[in-house]
Design an enzyme around this catalytic site. Structure first.
Site: not given
Length: 439
Positions: A77, A306
């Site tokens: 990420d 998410e």
């Protein structure tokens, strides 16, 4: 969708703490949530409209040919440093990219257990140099650091860093409790790069209370099928000048309290209760947050929405999120992809883009090749390379393979940057750009 008994109460409280502590303390600051609009539910019928075509399917990526950001670390990420208007910014000519990281000799399935935030710097937005860990050792809260966002106030010369404090510092066994945390530090740049120093004491700014947002205790009582209260994404509404924190959550309550309104849905769908939350920063004070009901829910549809983030374009609000193949409720299917919703207002009225919500998906022949897409204000989309060329294998099977197989098929670096176009409630994939490129 779920028949939410206590989920739409007008008085809801999320616990706030402005102290850098790892335990909740009686008497800490709290705020009441506001119901500006009832949450919109992403429906099973909308998901059923998903179809892969040239407008939403990204090109095949050969994971093995991608260049590693650094040979010493896996990264996944990622998010760039922005200014206080939400635009990607530079510090003395340097762009800054933050990533979750773990040493490169750790198996891919274990990286989340030891994740730390590192940062990279670049002059051209293509060639990145490792700057190091964002926070000094032992300063951050939790047993590991999960994804967040970072904003720089150029007038102050300060960075506001938001992250997910997962677990508790010093815990004997890893837990998956998640709280939203932050710290503020100084930004120092010279010809050699960018550095961050003089960090404030870290603080927990938001925790769920079990009403709109499921608590960790509720998730554990439910037999723990999944839990999320993470991914704090700072956002400034350019229409009003107000600042917010977006985050991923789950609708509150126990599974025993939930039913799906459509009685024909398969058994077990009530376990799927992902949502996207929002809290307003009052007068620029991050210790004073006004928590609102969720912007979007996926009750009986999906369990993980998410990395939520918003782009304002043509006076419309575009809400984006990521989800996995295996996070859909029984009886419906969707690809590993970037999803989006559009509304004329920040609160309420969100409709799925393209009818289904799907914006970008991995190609069917390589369904796990990228993940964690983040749409930047110029509609470039960054992501990381996940797993490639599994030849039909389910991603859950990878952990049972030998380490050599896992490393061979794991990306652990930036994926090619993508570009999308937006026209009202429609989007399309435009082109693929160099790996990890940020203009």
């Amino acid at each position: 969708m779920l028949a939410r008994k206590s989920f739409l109460k007008k008085a809801k409280v999320l616990t706030l703490s402005i102290l850098a502590i790892t335990l909740s303390v009686p008497g800490m600051n709290s705020v009441e949530a506001e119901d500006t609009d009832s949450p919109v539910n992403w429906t099973r019928e909308q998901v059923d409209q998903i179809e892969l075509d040239d407008s939403n399917t990204i090109p095949y990526t050969n994971i093995k040919e991608l260049e590693k950001m650094t040979p010493d670390y896996h990264i996944w990420d990622s998010w760039p440093l922005t200014d206080r208007n939400g635009n990607v910014t530079e510090v003395n000519g340097w762009k800054v990219l933050f990533t979750l990281s773990a040493p490169s000799d750790v198996l891919p399935g274990k990286v989340h257990d030891i994740a730390k935030i590192q940062y990279f710097v670049s002059r051209d937005g293509k060639d990145w140099e490792l700057g190091g860990e964002l926070f000094p050792e032992e300063d951050s809260l939790g047993s590991r650091e999960w994804a967040g966002s970072a904003m720089m106030d150029e007038d102050e010369g300060k960075i506001y860093a938001f992250y997910t404090a997962t677990g508790r510092k010093g815990e004997e066994n890893l837990t998956y409790e998640q709280r939203l945390a932050m710290s503020v530090g100084d930004v120092v740049a010279d010809k050699n790069g960018v550095h961050f120093e003089n960090w404030d004491e870290h603080s927990i700014i938001l925790e769920p209370d079990g009403e709109d947002y499921q608590s960790y205790e509720q998730a554990m009582e439910n037999g723990y099928s999944g839990y999320a209260f993470r991914d704090p994404q700072w956002f400034k509404d350019t229409k009003t000048g107000k600042e917010y924190i977006l985050f991923e959550g789950n609708s509150g309550g126990r599974v025993s309290e939930r039913t799906c309104e459509n009685e024909d849905v398969p058994e077990g769908s009530e376990h799927f209760n992902g949502n996207i939350g929002i809290a307003e920063v009052v007068d620029g004070d991050f210790s004073d947050l006004k928590v609102h009901s969720p912007l979007l829910e996926a009750n009986c549809v999906n369990d993980e929405l998410e990395r939520p983030h918003i782009i304002v374009k043509d006076d419309k609000y575009y809400l984006f999120t990521d989800t996995h193949i295996n996070k859909y409720a029984p009886g419906i299917e969707g690809p590993e992809g970037l999803y989006g919703f559009v509304s004329d207002t920040l609160f309420g009225g969100y409709e799925p883009l393209n009818g289904s919500g799907l914006v970008l998906a991995n190609p069917p022949e390589n369904p796990y090749q990228a993940y964690s897409w983040l749409v930047l204000p110029d509609l470039k989309v960054i992501a990381f390379a996940q797993f490639g060329d599994l030849n039909g294998m389910d991603i859950n099977e990878i952990g049972h393979k030998d380490p050599e197989f896992q490393f061979e098929h794991w990306g652990g670096t930036m994926a090619p940057t993508l570009e999308i176009g937006i026209d009202g409630d429609r989007t399309e994939f435009k082109k693929e750009l160099p790996q990890g490129w940020i203009k």
